[in-house]
Design a protein around this motif. Sequence first.
Motif, mmCIF file in Angstrom:
data_model
loop_
_atom_site.group_PDB
_atom_site.id
_atom_site.type_symbol
_atom_site.label_atom_id
_atom_site.label_comp_id
_atom_site.label_asym_id
_atom_site.label_seq_id
_atom_site.Cartn_x
_atom_site.Cartn_y
_atom_site.Cartn_z
ATOM 1 N N ALA A 207 15.530 16.086 -30.007
ATOM 2 C CA ALA A 207 16.316 17.300 -29.773
ATOM 3 C C ALA A 207 15.423 18.529 -29.700
ATOM 4 O O ALA A 207 15.581 19.386 -28.825
ATOM 5 C CB ALA A 207 17.355 17.452 -30.881
ATOM 6 N N TYR A 208 14.469 18.637 -30.617
ATOM 7 C CA TYR A 208 13.585 19.805 -30.632
ATOM 8 C C TYR A 208 12.658 19.817 -29.420
ATOM 9 O O TYR A 208 12.378 20.864 -28.838
ATOM 10 C CB TYR A 208 12.739 19.800 -31.910
ATOM 11 C CG TYR A 208 13.474 20.199 -33.177
ATOM 12 C CD1 TYR A 208 14.860 20.312 -33.205
ATOM 13 C CD2 TYR A 208 12.776 20.465 -34.342
ATOM 14 C CE1 TYR A 208 15.523 20.658 -34.362
ATOM 15 C CE2 TYR A 208 13.438 20.827 -35.516
ATOM 16 C CZ TYR A 208 14.813 20.911 -35.517
ATOM 17 O OH TYR A 208 15.464 21.261 -36.675
ATOM 18 N N SER B 210 15.378 25.409 -29.067
ATOM 19 C CA SER B 210 14.506 24.835 -30.108
ATOM 20 C C SER B 210 14.321 25.817 -31.254
ATOM 21 O O SER B 210 14.357 25.433 -32.433
ATOM 22 C CB SER B 210 13.135 24.469 -29.521
ATOM 23 O OG SER B 210 13.256 23.494 -28.535
ATOM 24 N N GLY C 107 20.523 15.167 -26.172
ATOM 25 C CA GLY C 107 21.818 15.688 -26.578
ATOM 26 C C GLY C 107 22.782 14.562 -26.924
ATOM 27 O O GLY C 107 23.533 14.642 -27.906
ATOM 28 N N VAL D 226 21.454 21.597 -26.789
ATOM 29 C CA VAL D 226 20.294 20.725 -26.559
ATOM 30 C C VAL D 226 20.332 20.177 -25.145
ATOM 31 O O VAL D 226 19.289 20.044 -24.489
ATOM 32 C CB VAL D 226 20.275 19.575 -27.596
ATOM 33 C CG1 VAL D 226 19.249 18.513 -27.215
ATOM 34 C CG2 VAL D 226 19.968 20.125 -28.986
ATOM 35 N N TYR E 2 21.717 13.006 -30.231
ATOM 36 C CA TYR E 2 22.102 13.942 -31.287
ATOM 37 C C TYR E 2 23.600 13.826 -31.567
ATOM 38 O O TYR E 2 24.046 13.807 -32.722
ATOM 39 C CB TYR E 2 21.723 15.351 -30.830
ATOM 40 C CG TYR E 2 21.820 16.447 -31.865
ATOM 41 C CD1 TYR E 2 22.147 16.197 -33.193
ATOM 42 C CD2 TYR E 2 21.552 17.764 -31.489
ATOM 43 C CE1 TYR E 2 22.228 17.225 -34.116
ATOM 44 C CE2 TYR E 2 21.621 18.799 -32.414
ATOM 45 C CZ TYR E 2 21.970 18.522 -33.718
ATOM 46 O OH TYR E 2 22.057 19.543 -34.625
ATOM 47 N N SER F 259 16.658 15.984 -21.761
ATOM 48 C CA SER F 259 17.530 16.882 -22.526
ATOM 49 C C SER F 259 18.913 16.269 -22.694
ATOM 50 O O SER F 259 19.500 16.303 -23.788
ATOM 51 C CB SER F 259 17.640 18.234 -21.828
ATOM 52 O OG SER F 259 16.377 18.852 -21.729
ATOM 53 N N SER G 208 14.877 20.173 -25.740
ATOM 54 C CA SER G 208 15.762 21.298 -25.465
ATOM 55 C C SER G 208 14.961 22.503 -24.976
ATOM 56 O O SER G 208 13.751 22.602 -25.199
ATOM 57 C CB SER G 208 16.551 21.662 -26.734
ATOM 58 O OG SER G 208 15.679 21.933 -27.801
#
Length: 497
Positions: A232-233, A241, A157, A145, A160, A153, A236
């Motif tokens: 995250a989706y 993704s 990350g 990510v 996450y 990003s 990244s």
Amino acid sequence: MTDAIVLAIVVPIVAAVLTLLLGLRFDNVGWPMAVLATATQVGLTAVIGAAVLENGRVTYELAGFAPPAGIELVADTLSAPVALLVAVVSLAVLAYARTSGPHGNMFYIVYLLLVGGLAGVTLTGDLFNMYVFLEITGLAAYALVATGDTAKSAIAGLKYLVVGTIGASLFLLGVGYAFLATGTLNMADLAQRLGDVAAYDSRLVLASFALIVAGLAVKVALFPVHSWQPDAYQSSPDSVSIFISALVSTVAAYALGRILFSVFTPAFFDAVPMARTVLVHAAAVSILAGSTLAVLQQDVKRMLAYSSVAQFGMVVAAFAMMNELAAVGGVIHLVGHAIMKGGLFAAAGVIAAFTGARRIDDYAGLAGRAPVVAASFAVLAFAMVGVPPAVGFVGKWYIAFGAIESGTWVVAAVILASTLLTLAYFARIVERMYFRPAERTAAGDSAVGAATDGGEPPVSPGMVAVVVGAAVAAVVLGFFGSGIEAFLDPFLTEVFA
């Protein structure tokens, strides 16, 4: 034949190490090594699937030490299709990443570690090794990510990492309580000792169940512990993704299903009905919350992320209802979601590469300039809504009938409401693609690029092929609902007999 089980985990991890070593001498060895390893894994998981189909449950004892003291790998009619899904999607994403990037050996090293971790979660037969593989998966996903070019990003990350570590810690605590209660971590042995050595309603067992479910709920991204997923989706790189949306939460949901069915078993839910009630209603809330939040989004990738919160809520509700119809629907929707959502993220990435479009309004007039990708996106979107004969319809059909059979009417009602909300947030994109003209700049040119599906850089034929392949698979898989149910029958008989 059983060696294929351990090789399916070892091959990508060894390939990651070899890529690291060869990378000291060669700059571009990462992609071919990753393709070779994942293609090999596709073959190995196909062999595993054939063995399971022929012989039933297949096991492998590491170093010859018998369980429960030794480490056991297991493939059955639940884990074999998920392992094959991991391998096939991993190979398809590599075809996409060849042009889309990120490039560089380090990306492919982490990618291969993630593939090995996902395979390990799918095929392990004990809880502690499931935790280890979940941690490998998490650490690799955090790093992927963060490979994006923007500060967002890195922040996504880090978020996450923090949230995922909390989930992993809860899971490990739950595993510890399970060991204290029973003295074993082998899943099959645990299932025998729970209710016998340790009563289902003992505090240790209840604490173990609550902590394991809470930890995996974070990994699956159920509402309200989903906060890591949209960032995250969205932040990244497109290839990442696709990969994490198709597989990371999917394998975590598989792990939750495996533990509910094969460790705690329906007997636990009969003894502690409150556990079923809480889990089903929590999943129902996730379905409604995820669908509602998706409707409110304007960024396409963020909308797809919230959609996943709802869809995984549906899978968890199916598993928690503990009846055969719902379980079949949960597995079909789990596999189908990986194909549909991975394909939608791939389509969004191709569209962004063509036109720079990232928001819903930017999709106006897209069908005229990129008809193949636009049509594939529309097919995948309607499959996700649940339009027959696509796989999205089949999974929801089984789950809804499972809910009716068990008298869990709230789930049936929530599925209907979620389907309408899903139609609402996908229909506005399709309407813009097909029924609105493209916006134009002040200079009179199209506001978005004039590229077509012909493969003009930075979009390769491989990227378009991944999108089209996902759309075709989402429809074709819908015709095999009864076949999937028949394939799962040995596992269902073992759980519900």
